[in-house]
Write a protein that holds these residues in place. Structure first.
Motif, PDB file in Angstrom:
ATOM      1  N   LEU A 225       0.915  -0.850   0.146  1.00  0.00           N
ATOM      2  CA  LEU A 225      -0.148   0.471  -0.181  1.00  0.00           C
ATOM      3  C   LEU A 225       1.014   1.182   0.398  1.00  0.00           C
ATOM      4  O   LEU A 225       0.206   2.041  -0.593  1.00  0.00           O
ATOM      5  N   TYR A 226       1.972   1.530   0.653  1.00  0.00           N
ATOM      6  CA  TYR A 226       2.702   2.131   0.598  1.00  0.00           C
ATOM      7  C   TYR A 226       3.374   2.268  -0.746  1.00  0.00           C
ATOM      8  O   TYR A 226       3.569   3.683  -0.986  1.00  0.00           O
ATOM      9  N   GLU A 227       3.423   1.936  -1.666  1.00  0.00           N
ATOM     10  CA  GLU A 227       4.039   1.480  -3.211  1.00  0.00           C
ATOM     11  C   GLU A 227       3.042   2.856  -3.931  1.00  0.00           C
ATOM     12  O   GLU A 227       2.644   3.177  -4.591  1.00  0.00           O
ATOM     13  N   TYR A 228       1.580   2.397  -3.515  1.00  0.00           N
ATOM     14  CA  TYR A 228       0.028   2.919  -3.953  1.00  0.00           C
ATOM     15  C   TYR A 228       0.470   3.961  -3.984  1.00  0.00           C
ATOM     16  O   TYR A 228      -0.098   4.792  -4.912  1.00  0.00           O
ATOM     17  N   ARG A 229       0.969   4.909  -2.696  1.00  0.00           N
ATOM     18  CA  ARG A 229       0.167   6.078  -2.393  1.00  0.00           C
ATOM     19  C   ARG A 229       1.714   6.285  -3.062  1.00  0.00           C
ATOM     20  O   ARG A 229       0.980   8.123  -3.622  1.00  0.00           O
ATOM     21  N   GLU A 230       1.993   6.273  -3.517  1.00  0.00           N
ATOM     22  CA  GLU A 230       3.650   6.910  -3.430  1.00  0.00           C
ATOM     23  C   GLU A 230       3.570   6.969  -5.323  1.00  0.00           C
ATOM     24  O   GLU A 230       3.511   8.428  -5.483  1.00  0.00           O
ATOM     25  N   VAL A 231       2.853   6.658  -6.133  1.00  0.00           N
ATOM     26  CA  VAL A 231       3.154   6.026  -7.871  1.00  0.00           C
ATOM     27  C   VAL A 231       1.786   6.095  -7.760  1.00  0.00           C
ATOM     28  O   VAL A 231       1.220   7.152  -9.041  1.00  0.00           O
ATOM     29  N   LEU A 232       0.825   5.790  -6.984  1.00  0.00           N
ATOM     30  CA  LEU A 232      -0.792   7.035  -7.513  1.00  0.00           C
ATOM     31  C   LEU A 232      -1.037   8.112  -7.089  1.00  0.00           C
ATOM     32  O   LEU A 232      -0.417   9.308  -6.414  1.00  0.00           O
ATOM     33  N   HIS A 233      -2.042   9.018  -8.167  1.00  0.00           N
ATOM     34  CA  HIS A 233      -2.917  10.288  -8.129  1.00  0.00           C
ATOM     35  C   HIS A 233      -2.315  10.735  -6.871  1.00  0.00           C
ATOM     36  O   HIS A 233      -3.277   9.572  -6.279  1.00  0.00           O
ATOM     37  N   THR A 234      -2.331  11.737  -6.293  1.00  0.00           N
ATOM     38  CA  THR A 234      -2.702  12.270  -4.833  1.00  0.00           C
ATOM     39  C   THR A 234      -3.623  11.838  -4.058  1.00  0.00           C
ATOM     40  O   THR A 234      -3.467  12.446  -2.539  1.00  0.00           O
ATOM     41  N   ASP A 235      -4.570  11.920  -4.578  1.00  0.00           N
ATOM     42  CA  ASP A 235      -6.311  12.217  -4.235  1.00  0.00           C
ATOM     43  C   ASP A 235      -6.195  10.348  -3.539  1.00  0.00           C
ATOM     44  O   ASP A 235      -6.989  10.200  -3.540  1.00  0.00           O
ATOM     45  N   PHE A 236      -5.714   9.498  -3.916  1.00  0.00           N
ATOM     46  CA  PHE A 236      -6.128   8.037  -4.205  1.00  0.00           C
ATOM     47  C   PHE A 236      -6.320   7.891  -2.627  1.00  0.00           C
ATOM     48  O   PHE A 236      -7.022   7.378  -2.321  1.00  0.00           O
ATOM     49  N   MET A 237      -5.391   8.153  -1.442  1.00  0.00           N
ATOM     50  CA  MET A 237      -5.335   7.731  -0.045  1.00  0.00           C
ATOM     51  C   MET A 237      -6.550   8.210   0.957  1.00  0.00           C
ATOM     52  O   MET A 237      -6.816   7.886   1.323  1.00  0.00           O
ATOM     53  N   ASN A 238      -6.856   9.292  -0.378  1.00  0.00           N
ATOM     54  CA  ASN A 238      -7.903  10.044   0.594  1.00  0.00           C
ATOM     55  C   ASN A 238      -9.305   9.653   0.488  1.00  0.00           C
ATOM     56  O   ASN A 238     -10.049   9.326   1.193  1.00  0.00           O
ATOM     57  N   SER A 239      -9.549   8.581  -1.092  1.00  0.00           N
ATOM     58  CA  SER A 239     -10.118   8.376  -1.490  1.00  0.00           C
ATOM     59  C   SER A 239     -10.435   7.052  -1.146  1.00  0.00           C
ATOM     60  O   SER A 239     -11.468   7.006  -0.302  1.00  0.00           O
ATOM     61  N   LEU A 240      -9.827   6.468  -0.850  1.00  0.00           N
ATOM     62  CA  LEU A 240      -9.339   5.309   0.454  1.00  0.00           C
ATOM     63  C   LEU A 240     -10.046   5.244   1.489  1.00  0.00           C
ATOM     64  O   LEU A 240     -10.751   4.659   1.850  1.00  0.00           O
ATOM     65  N   SER A 241      -9.690   6.179   2.245  1.00  0.00           N
ATOM     66  CA  SER A 241     -10.024   6.231   3.356  1.00  0.00           C
ATOM     67  C   SER A 241     -11.939   6.838   3.344  1.00  0.00           C
ATOM     68  O   SER A 241     -11.140   6.259   4.790  1.00  0.00           O
ATOM     69  N   LYS A 242     -11.935   7.034   2.442  1.00  0.00           N
ATOM     70  CA  LYS A 242     -13.374   7.175   2.548  1.00  0.00           C
ATOM     71  C   LYS A 242     -14.303   6.216   2.615  1.00  0.00           C
ATOM     72  O   LYS A 242     -15.602   6.668   2.397  1.00  0.00           O
ATOM     73  N   LEU A 243     -13.982   5.038   1.838  1.00  0.00           N
ATOM     74  CA  LEU A 243     -14.620   4.164   1.595  1.00  0.00           C
ATOM     75  C   LEU A 243     -16.014   3.359   2.553  1.00  0.00           C
ATOM     76  O   LEU A 243     -14.635   3.183   4.100  1.00  0.00           O
ATOM     77  N   THR A 244     -16.476   3.105   2.345  1.00  0.00           N
ATOM     78  CA  THR A 244     -17.485   3.076   3.293  1.00  0.00           C
ATOM     79  C   THR A 244     -17.701   1.010   3.407  1.00  0.00           C
ATOM     80  O   THR A 244     -17.091   0.559   2.087  1.00  0.00           O
ATOM     81  N   PRO A 245     -17.984   0.531   4.338  1.00  0.00           N
ATOM     82  CA  PRO A 245     -17.843  -1.963   4.499  1.00  0.00           C
ATOM     83  C   PRO A 245     -19.063  -1.863   3.294  1.00  0.00           C
ATOM     84  O   PRO A 245     -18.656  -3.083   3.319  1.00  0.00           O
ATOM     85  N   ASP A 246     -19.832  -0.970   2.757  1.00  0.00           N
ATOM     86  CA  ASP A 246     -20.748  -1.346   2.019  1.00  0.00           C
ATOM     87  C   ASP A 246     -20.490  -1.089   0.585  1.00  0.00           C
ATOM     88  O   ASP A 246     -20.610  -2.383  -1.144  1.00  0.00           O
ATOM     89  N   GLN A 247     -19.040  -0.584   0.197  1.00  0.00           N
ATOM     90  CA  GLN A 247     -18.522  -0.181  -0.484  1.00  0.00           C
ATOM     91  C   GLN A 247     -17.257  -1.337  -1.253  1.00  0.00           C
ATOM     92  O   GLN A 247     -16.843  -2.034  -0.534  1.00  0.00           O
ATOM     93  N   HIS A 248     -16.481  -1.002  -2.130  1.00  0.00           N
ATOM     94  CA  HIS A 248     -16.055  -2.139  -3.380  1.00  0.00           C
ATOM     95  C   HIS A 248     -14.442  -1.652  -3.535  1.00  0.00           C
ATOM     96  O   HIS A 248     -15.159  -0.221  -4.691  1.00  0.00           O
ATOM     97  N   TRP A 249     -13.679  -2.317  -3.796  1.00  0.00           N
ATOM     98  CA  TRP A 249     -11.790  -1.687  -4.023  1.00  0.00           C
ATOM     99  C   TRP A 249     -11.893  -3.067  -5.108  1.00  0.00           C
ATOM    100  O   TRP A 249     -11.427  -3.716  -4.396  1.00  0.00           O
ATOM    101  N   VAL A 250     -11.118  -2.831  -6.136  1.00  0.00           N
ATOM    102  CA  VAL A 250     -10.750  -3.774  -7.488  1.00  0.00           C
ATOM    103  C   VAL A 250      -9.493  -3.487  -7.524  1.00  0.00           C
ATOM    104  O   VAL A 250      -9.677  -2.360  -8.255  1.00  0.00           O
ATOM    105  N   ASP A 251      -8.186  -4.405  -7.789  1.00  0.00           N
ATOM    106  CA  ASP A 251      -7.643  -3.550  -8.212  1.00  0.00           C
ATOM    107  C   ASP A 251      -7.125  -4.700  -9.297  1.00  0.00           C
ATOM    108  O   ASP A 251      -7.417  -5.779  -8.850  1.00  0.00           O
ATOM    109  N   LEU A 252      -6.632  -4.569  -9.885  1.00  0.00           N
ATOM    110  CA  LEU A 252      -6.280  -4.798 -11.472  1.00  0.00           C
ATOM    111  C   LEU A 252      -4.658  -4.889 -11.758  1.00  0.00           C
ATOM    112  O   LEU A 252      -4.414  -4.533 -10.858  1.00  0.00           O
ATOM    113  N   GLY A 253      -4.553  -6.502 -11.718  1.00  0.00           N
ATOM    114  CA  GLY A 253      -2.902  -7.309 -11.595  1.00  0.00           C
ATOM    115  C   GLY A 253      -2.662  -6.603  -9.874  1.00  0.00           C
ATOM    116  O   GLY A 253      -1.506  -6.172  -9.380  1.00  0.00           O
TER     117      GLY A 253
END
Length: 250
Positions: free
Chosen positions: A52-80
Protein backbone atom coordinates in the motif's frame (compact mmCIF):
# COMPACT_ATOMS: atom_id res chain seq x y z
CA UNK A 1 11.93 -18.57 -35.18
CA UNK A 2 8.90 -16.30 -35.38
CA UNK A 3 10.44 -14.32 -38.25
CA UNK A 4 11.16 -17.58 -40.09
CA UNK A 5 7.53 -18.68 -39.60
CA UNK A 6 6.21 -15.39 -40.96
CA UNK A 7 8.58 -15.66 -43.96
CA UNK A 8 7.49 -19.22 -44.78
CA UNK A 9 3.82 -18.30 -44.33
CA UNK A 10 4.25 -15.40 -46.76
CA UNK A 11 5.80 -17.72 -49.36
CA UNK A 12 2.90 -20.13 -49.02
CA UNK A 13 0.45 -17.34 -49.70
CA UNK A 14 2.47 -16.07 -52.65
CA UNK A 15 2.84 -19.40 -54.45
CA UNK A 16 -0.67 -20.59 -53.72
CA UNK A 17 -2.04 -17.52 -55.44
CA UNK A 18 -3.93 -16.47 -52.36
CA UNK A 19 -4.41 -12.75 -52.00
CA UNK A 20 -5.56 -11.96 -48.52
CA UNK A 21 -8.00 -9.13 -48.05
CA UNK A 22 -7.11 -6.25 -45.76
CA UNK A 23 -9.40 -7.65 -43.09
CA UNK A 24 -7.76 -11.10 -43.31
CA UNK A 25 -4.34 -9.51 -42.96
CA UNK A 26 -5.55 -7.64 -39.90
CA UNK A 27 -6.94 -10.85 -38.39
CA UNK A 28 -3.65 -12.70 -38.97
CA UNK A 29 -1.73 -9.90 -37.31
CA UNK A 30 -4.01 -9.91 -34.30
CA UNK A 31 -3.65 -13.69 -33.93
CA UNK A 32 0.15 -13.41 -33.92
CA UNK A 33 0.08 -10.58 -31.42
CA UNK A 34 -2.39 -12.38 -29.15
CA UNK A 35 -0.07 -15.39 -29.05
CA UNK A 36 2.81 -13.11 -28.15
CA UNK A 37 0.89 -11.47 -25.32
CA UNK A 38 -0.33 -14.79 -23.98
CA UNK A 39 3.18 -16.22 -24.04
CA UNK A 40 4.50 -13.40 -21.89
CA UNK A 41 1.56 -13.46 -19.50
CA UNK A 42 1.90 -17.20 -18.97
CA UNK A 43 5.47 -16.63 -17.76
CA UNK A 44 4.02 -14.35 -15.06
CA UNK A 45 7.12 -12.14 -15.05
CA UNK A 46 5.62 -9.25 -13.13
CA UNK A 47 6.08 -7.56 -9.78
CA UNK A 48 3.53 -9.26 -7.49
CA UNK A 49 4.32 -7.79 -4.09
CA UNK A 50 3.60 -4.06 -4.31
CA UNK A 51 2.34 -2.83 -0.94
CA UNK A 52 0.00 0.00 0.00
CA UNK A 53 2.92 2.35 0.64
CA UNK A 54 4.03 1.98 -2.98
CA UNK A 55 0.48 2.59 -4.20
CA UNK A 56 0.40 5.79 -2.16
CA UNK A 57 3.69 6.91 -3.69
CA UNK A 58 2.93 6.24 -7.36
CA UNK A 59 -0.81 6.81 -7.74
CA UNK A 60 -2.52 10.20 -8.03
CA UNK A 61 -2.38 12.19 -4.80
CA UNK A 62 -6.14 11.82 -4.27
CA UNK A 63 -5.93 8.03 -4.00
CA UNK A 64 -5.29 7.62 -0.28
CA UNK A 65 -7.98 10.14 0.62
CA UNK A 66 -10.51 8.30 -1.56
CA UNK A 67 -9.48 4.95 -0.08
CA UNK A 68 -9.87 6.26 3.47
CA UNK A 69 -13.44 7.38 2.72
CA UNK A 70 -14.68 3.98 1.54
CA UNK A 71 -17.44 2.53 3.69
CA UNK A 72 -17.85 -1.18 4.56
CA UNK A 73 -20.51 -1.63 1.87
CA UNK A 74 -18.34 -0.16 -0.89
CA UNK A 75 -15.90 -1.97 -3.15
CA UNK A 76 -12.23 -1.59 -4.19
CA UNK A 77 -11.07 -3.55 -7.25
CA UNK A 78 -7.33 -3.80 -7.98
CA UNK A 79 -6.37 -4.83 -11.53
CA UNK A 80 -3.12 -6.75 -11.66
CA UNK A 81 -3.07 -7.07 -7.88
CA UNK A 82 -0.37 -9.74 -7.71
CA UNK A 83 -0.48 -11.15 -4.20
CA UNK A 84 -2.91 -8.38 -3.17
CA UNK A 85 -0.37 -6.93 -0.72
CA UNK A 86 -1.82 -3.44 -1.02
CA UNK A 87 -5.35 -4.61 -0.26
CA UNK A 88 -4.13 -6.83 2.57
CA UNK A 89 -2.32 -3.81 4.08
CA UNK A 90 -5.53 -1.79 3.77
CA UNK A 91 -7.72 -4.35 5.52
CA UNK A 92 -5.10 -4.93 8.23
CA UNK A 93 -5.23 -1.22 9.06
CA UNK A 94 -8.65 -1.85 10.67
CA UNK A 95 -8.95 -3.43 14.10
CA UNK A 96 -12.03 -5.19 12.75
CA UNK A 97 -11.78 -6.33 9.08
CA UNK A 98 -15.53 -5.96 8.72
CA UNK A 99 -15.06 -2.19 8.95
CA UNK A 100 -13.08 -2.20 5.70
CA UNK A 101 -14.56 -1.95 2.23
CA UNK A 102 -14.92 -5.10 0.14
CA UNK A 103 -11.66 -5.72 -1.76
CA UNK A 104 -11.23 -7.72 -4.96
CA UNK A 105 -7.81 -8.36 -6.43
CA UNK A 106 -7.44 -9.47 -10.06
CA UNK A 107 -4.36 -11.66 -10.57
CA UNK A 108 -3.65 -13.52 -13.78
CA UNK A 109 -1.89 -16.37 -11.97
CA UNK A 110 -1.15 -16.98 -8.29
CA UNK A 111 1.86 -18.89 -7.05
CA UNK A 112 0.76 -22.40 -6.11
CA UNK A 113 2.05 -22.02 -2.55
CA UNK A 114 0.37 -18.64 -1.95
CA UNK A 115 -2.93 -18.58 -0.08
CA UNK A 116 -4.15 -15.02 0.65
CA UNK A 117 -6.10 -14.35 3.84
CA UNK A 118 -9.84 -13.87 3.35
CA UNK A 119 -10.52 -11.53 6.31
CA UNK A 120 -14.03 -12.85 6.95
CA UNK A 121 -14.89 -12.56 3.28
CA UNK A 122 -13.65 -9.00 2.83
CA UNK A 123 -10.91 -10.01 0.36
CA UNK A 124 -11.42 -12.02 -2.82
CA UNK A 125 -8.88 -12.90 -5.49
CA UNK A 126 -10.10 -13.38 -9.05
CA UNK A 127 -7.54 -15.43 -10.92
CA UNK A 128 -7.26 -15.33 -14.71
CA UNK A 129 -7.41 -12.81 -17.55
CA UNK A 130 -9.54 -9.80 -16.65
CA UNK A 131 -11.04 -9.69 -20.16
CA UNK A 132 -12.62 -13.10 -19.53
CA UNK A 133 -13.91 -12.40 -16.01
CA UNK A 134 -17.72 -12.29 -15.51
CA UNK A 135 -17.54 -8.75 -14.15
CA UNK A 136 -21.25 -8.13 -14.80
CA UNK A 137 -21.92 -10.39 -11.80
CA UNK A 138 -19.49 -8.57 -9.49
CA UNK A 139 -20.44 -5.99 -6.91
CA UNK A 140 -20.14 -2.53 -8.49
CA UNK A 141 -16.84 -0.80 -7.75
CA UNK A 142 -16.39 2.58 -6.11
CA UNK A 143 -12.61 2.53 -6.43
CA UNK A 144 -10.47 0.80 -9.08
CA UNK A 145 -6.68 0.79 -9.19
CA UNK A 146 -4.18 -0.37 -11.79
CA UNK A 147 -0.45 -0.13 -11.06
CA UNK A 148 1.32 -1.52 -14.14
CA UNK A 149 -1.51 -4.03 -14.32
CA UNK A 150 -4.18 -5.01 -16.81
CA UNK A 151 -4.31 -1.62 -18.55
CA UNK A 152 -0.55 -1.65 -19.12
CA UNK A 153 -0.24 -5.22 -20.39
CA UNK A 154 -3.46 -6.30 -22.07
CA UNK A 155 -3.57 -6.72 -25.83
CA UNK A 156 -7.33 -6.06 -25.75
CA UNK A 157 -7.28 -2.62 -24.18
CA UNK A 158 -10.70 -1.72 -25.58
CA UNK A 159 -12.46 -4.62 -23.85
CA UNK A 160 -10.54 -4.04 -20.62
CA UNK A 161 -11.45 -0.35 -20.45
CA UNK A 162 -15.09 -1.02 -21.31
CA UNK A 163 -15.36 -3.71 -18.62
CA UNK A 164 -13.80 -1.35 -16.06
CA UNK A 165 -16.22 1.49 -16.78
CA UNK A 166 -19.18 -0.91 -16.81
CA UNK A 167 -18.06 -2.23 -13.42
CA UNK A 168 -17.78 1.20 -11.81
CA UNK A 169 -20.51 3.09 -9.99
CA UNK A 170 -21.24 6.64 -11.07
CA UNK A 171 -18.82 8.89 -9.13
CA UNK A 172 -16.50 5.90 -8.82
CA UNK A 173 -12.81 6.58 -9.38
CA UNK A 174 -10.16 4.78 -11.42
CA UNK A 175 -6.50 5.34 -10.55
CA UNK A 176 -3.89 4.26 -13.11
CA UNK A 177 -0.10 4.25 -12.97
CA UNK A 178 1.49 3.31 -16.27
CA UNK A 179 4.01 4.43 -18.86
CA UNK A 180 1.74 6.80 -20.72
CA UNK A 181 3.64 7.02 -24.00
CA UNK A 182 4.14 3.27 -24.44
CA UNK A 183 0.55 3.17 -25.67
CA UNK A 184 -0.73 5.15 -28.65
CA UNK A 185 -4.07 5.17 -30.41
CA UNK A 186 -4.17 6.33 -34.03
CA UNK A 187 -7.28 8.39 -34.71
CA UNK A 188 -6.35 9.73 -38.13
CA UNK A 189 -3.81 9.33 -40.90
CA UNK A 190 -1.27 11.50 -39.10
CA UNK A 191 -2.65 11.78 -35.58
CA UNK A 192 -1.87 9.54 -32.62
CA UNK A 193 -2.96 10.04 -29.04
CA UNK A 194 -1.28 8.93 -25.83
CA UNK A 195 -3.35 6.76 -23.52
CA UNK A 196 -4.24 9.70 -21.29
CA UNK A 197 -5.15 11.95 -24.22
CA UNK A 198 -7.33 9.20 -25.68
CA UNK A 199 -9.08 8.65 -22.35
CA UNK A 200 -9.84 12.37 -22.24
CA UNK A 201 -11.86 12.02 -25.47
CA UNK A 202 -14.30 9.52 -23.93
CA UNK A 203 -17.63 11.08 -22.99
CA UNK A 204 -18.92 10.66 -19.45
CA UNK A 205 -15.59 10.51 -17.61
CA UNK A 206 -13.36 13.19 -16.11
CA UNK A 207 -9.61 12.68 -16.55
CA UNK A 208 -6.90 14.26 -14.40
CA UNK A 209 -3.16 13.78 -13.92
CA UNK A 210 -0.13 13.56 -16.20
CA UNK A 211 2.74 11.35 -17.36
CA UNK A 212 0.85 8.13 -16.77
CA UNK A 213 -0.34 9.03 -13.25
CA UNK A 214 -4.03 9.20 -14.05
CA UNK A 215 -7.23 9.73 -12.08
CA UNK A 216 -10.56 9.12 -13.79
CA UNK A 217 -13.99 9.85 -12.33
CA UNK A 218 -17.03 8.22 -13.90
CA UNK A 219 -19.75 10.83 -14.37
CA UNK A 220 -22.55 8.97 -16.16
CA UNK A 221 -23.91 5.43 -16.00
CA UNK A 222 -23.29 4.27 -19.56
CA UNK A 223 -19.76 5.13 -20.66
CA UNK A 224 -18.96 3.93 -24.18
CA UNK A 225 -15.32 3.42 -25.17
CA UNK A 226 -14.80 4.02 -28.93
CA UNK A 227 -13.71 0.82 -30.69
CA UNK A 228 -10.03 0.41 -31.53
CA UNK A 229 -7.82 -2.56 -32.42
CA UNK A 230 -4.22 -3.63 -31.92
CA UNK A 231 -1.86 -3.17 -34.87
CA UNK A 232 1.56 -3.34 -33.17
CA UNK A 233 2.85 -4.91 -29.98
CA UNK A 234 6.47 -4.81 -28.83
CA UNK A 235 7.14 -7.04 -25.84
CA UNK A 236 8.65 -5.10 -22.96
CA UNK A 237 7.91 -4.30 -19.33
CA UNK A 238 5.41 -2.80 -19.95
CA UNK A 239 4.92 -3.45 -23.68
CA UNK A 240 4.77 -0.77 -26.36
CA UNK A 241 1.38 -0.94 -28.09
CA UNK A 242 -0.14 0.81 -31.07
CA UNK A 243 -3.87 0.74 -31.68
CA UNK A 244 -6.03 2.19 -34.43
CA UNK A 245 -9.66 3.19 -34.46
CA UNK A 246 -11.58 0.20 -35.84
CA UNK A 247 -13.35 2.20 -38.53
CA UNK A 248 -9.93 3.14 -39.92
CA UNK A 249 -8.48 -0.39 -40.05
CA UNK A 250 -10.14 -1.87 -43.14
Amino acid sequence: MRQFFVFVFSLVLLFSGVTASASEQCSSLFLVQNWEVSSRVRKNKFVTNRDLYEYREVLHTDFMNSLSKLTPDQHWVDLGAGKANAQIDYIKSFSNPLSAAQATGVAYKLDRWFSPPKFDGKLQIKEGAFEQQPTATWKKADLVTDVFGVISYTHDLHTSLQKVFDLMNVKGELYIFTTNYHTSIKVGEKKSLSLMDFLATIEGIHVEGRYGTIKITKEIENVIVPSFELVKYVDDAPPSRTYIRSDLVH
